[in-house]
Design a protein around this motif. Sequence first.
Motif, PDB file in Angstrom:
ATOM      1  N   ALA A 102      12.864   0.243   9.293  1.00  0.00           N
ATOM      2  CA  ALA A 102      13.260   0.934   8.174  1.00  0.00           C
ATOM      3  C   ALA A 102      12.374   2.142   7.950  1.00  0.00           C
ATOM      4  N   ALA A 103      11.212   1.893   7.853  1.00  0.00           N
ATOM      5  CA  ALA A 103       9.932   2.779   7.346  1.00  0.00           C
ATOM      6  C   ALA A 103       8.808   2.381   8.139  1.00  0.00           C
ATOM      7  N   GLN A 104       7.905   3.440   8.085  1.00  0.00           N
ATOM      8  CA  GLN A 104       6.659   3.422   8.962  1.00  0.00           C
ATOM      9  C   GLN A 104       5.422   3.031   7.928  1.00  0.00           C
ATOM     10  N   GLU A 105       5.430   3.308   6.897  1.00  0.00           N
ATOM     11  CA  GLU A 105       4.247   3.236   6.072  1.00  0.00           C
ATOM     12  C   GLU A 105       3.694   1.791   5.815  1.00  0.00           C
ATOM     13  N   GLY A 106       2.499   1.290   5.947  1.00  0.00           N
ATOM     14  CA  GLY A 106       1.780  -0.015   5.629  1.00  0.00           C
ATOM     15  C   GLY A 106       1.179  -0.489   6.888  1.00  0.00           C
ATOM     16  N   VAL A 107       0.593  -1.647   6.698  1.00  0.00           N
ATOM     17  CA  VAL A 107      -0.083  -2.177   7.604  1.00  0.00           C
ATOM     18  C   VAL A 107       0.506  -3.289   8.452  1.00  0.00           C
ATOM     19  N   GLY A 108       0.667  -3.665   9.675  1.00  0.00           N
ATOM     20  CA  GLY A 108       1.225  -4.611  10.284  1.00  0.00           C
ATOM     21  C   GLY A 108       0.455  -4.804  11.750  1.00  0.00           C
TER      22      GLY A 108
ATOM     23  N   GLN B 118      -4.659  -5.101  -0.200  1.00  0.00           N
ATOM     24  CA  GLN B 118      -5.446  -5.080  -1.305  1.00  0.00           C
ATOM     25  C   GLN B 118      -5.836  -3.505  -1.484  1.00  0.00           C
ATOM     26  N   ALA B 119      -5.847  -2.803  -0.546  1.00  0.00           N
ATOM     27  CA  ALA B 119      -6.039  -1.365  -0.766  1.00  0.00           C
ATOM     28  C   ALA B 119      -4.920  -0.449  -1.105  1.00  0.00           C
ATOM     29  N   GLY B 120      -3.824  -1.217  -1.244  1.00  0.00           N
ATOM     30  CA  GLY B 120      -2.346  -0.545  -1.916  1.00  0.00           C
ATOM     31  C   GLY B 120      -1.166  -0.156  -0.830  1.00  0.00           C
ATOM     32  N   LEU B 121      -1.489  -0.618   0.219  1.00  0.00           N
ATOM     33  CA  LEU B 121      -0.521  -0.645   1.563  1.00  0.00           C
ATOM     34  C   LEU B 121       0.366  -1.680   1.653  1.00  0.00           C
ATOM     35  N   PRO B 122       1.764  -1.566   1.772  1.00  0.00           N
ATOM     36  CA  PRO B 122       2.444  -2.736   1.851  1.00  0.00           C
ATOM     37  C   PRO B 122       2.469  -3.237   3.281  1.00  0.00           C
ATOM     38  N   LEU B 123       2.793  -4.352   3.501  1.00  0.00           N
ATOM     39  CA  LEU B 123       2.808  -5.048   4.592  1.00  0.00           C
ATOM     40  C   LEU B 123       4.232  -4.608   5.451  1.00  0.00           C
ATOM     41  N   ASN B 124       3.984  -4.060   6.741  1.00  0.00           N
ATOM     42  CA  ASN B 124       5.067  -3.703   7.275  1.00  0.00           C
ATOM     43  C   ASN B 124       5.525  -4.593   8.653  1.00  0.00           C
ATOM     44  N   PRO B 125       6.475  -5.273   8.584  1.00  0.00           N
ATOM     45  CA  PRO B 125       6.823  -6.024   9.756  1.00  0.00           C
ATOM     46  C   PRO B 125       7.275  -5.326  11.140  1.00  0.00           C
ATOM     47  N   ASP B 126       7.638  -4.253  11.001  1.00  0.00           N
ATOM     48  CA  ASP B 126       8.212  -3.415  11.985  1.00  0.00           C
ATOM     49  C   ASP B 126       8.141  -1.849  11.984  1.00  0.00           C
TER      50      ASP B 126
END
Length: 538
Positions: A177-183, A165-173
Amino acid sequence: MQTYDFIVVGSGSAGSVLAEKLSASGRFSVLVLEAGGTDRRFYVQMPLGYGKTFFDPAVNWNYKAEPDPGLGGNADHWPRGKLLGGSSSINAMVWIRGAREDFDAWRAAGNPGWGYDDLLPAFKALEDNEAGADRWRGAGGPLHITDCSNSVHPLTKRYLAAGQQAGLPLNPDFNGAAQEGVGIYQISTRNGRRMSAARAFLRPAMKRKNVRVEMNALATRILFEGKRAVGVEYQQNGATKTARAGREVILSGGSVNSPQLLQLSGIGPSALLEGLGIPIVHANENVGANLQDHVGINYTFKGRLPTLNQILRPWWGKLLVGMQYILTQSGPLSLSMNNAGGFFRTDPAATRPNMQLYFQAFSTVIPKSGERPILTPDPWPGFSIGLSNCRPSSRGEIMIRSSNPRDYPRISANAYSTNADVDEMLAAVKFVRKIASMPDMAEIIEEEVLPGPSIQSDADLIADFRKRSGTVYHPVSTCRMGPDPTRSVVDPRLKVHGLEGLRVIDASIFPDNITGNTNAASIMTGWKGAELVLEDQK
């Protein structure tokens, strides 16, 4: 005096890997010198037991940094592992490799073989990821990585939703492939027990006849013949002993102990050594310099829903989770306190994240003397959102105080000593509050406990994070790697500039810090370093 092909000083994250890989063929004999004792302790093996080891002198060096103006004059506690497995035996077990850009920058700085694509095979080879192998993950390696997706606290789902909701993607790993996001964080455990470097690498190596591990053996000096390292002097059980290395001496003591031993042995800043009466073997102003560390802070909230506090604090809750752990090796005691987290950019125009997040479904505002109160949290439903900077520009140093190897070195972290570090942390703590204000979090928050709603202005936020911040235990670069001997300590093959038969292989060689927890990269450095040593023996 016994002779071994290789002497490895330190049995930690890198040293354990070196012992295993250098001895695997049976061609070479390896002596490992460990200043601490055994890792076969209940609170070492139980993942959440690291609250008990946080101040325990039986397994922890318990260093204390100098009072730091950047931290409001506080003298920070620096735990480092003093046992088999080193800091991998007392850390929080979060498995983050670092970003592609980190390692590509190492290679671009003149260190061939240290780019992301060069190192990915090593990361994959050493891993046994529970989520299975793919383009980025490894399976079948010696070090097991646990997927915690189905065992984290229910509040973690709210944190992940609020982050999105704050604008970060959900990151499964975060290692994909990429680091950014929450997970949800992967952790270095197996079957509910800590998967330290000792368990994954050193213990199997100790079964070989060509490996000898000496515990409670404090290395005091590297022995030289001219410019060649030929052995190590160490103290054990009140006696001074020596061991000879027929091929190489390898320092794997970590970012505190490796520069300390170099300086004690006459390798370091000339003015420092001369002032302490230590004969100079090789002057190098970079030994102990260029210290980089991640600095972090927690924002703590009182919730309207139960957290782990309600389970871990009462005696009956301790009994319940204790029985669950003993009988099934599962439950809260089998996890890290950091269930989830993520990476974000404080500047939207930046090309990559510069801050790391941590979500903890419990709180420890009320202190408990003698230990980190992980197993005795607050009596009310609390949780924390923490963060740390990933690539701070502040630099410190680690320098010996005397020629006595038992005197702890002087650790000067110089946290928040640049305007850039202060500005990005200010933006970061505001973002933590943004996450907390999102619907999925806001509806369960009764109040912000720390720093509290009275802290609002930029000046007050800065004063607060200076006062409450501290190391997140990722010191690196005190024996940094680089091609230029006037700016580094070791070359790209990890050989100490200007000397023969001597390498440093641990996190102290990082040219710069990485984006995230440093343990995975430290273990990879041991793996890569062993490959370099074996190549040079051909």
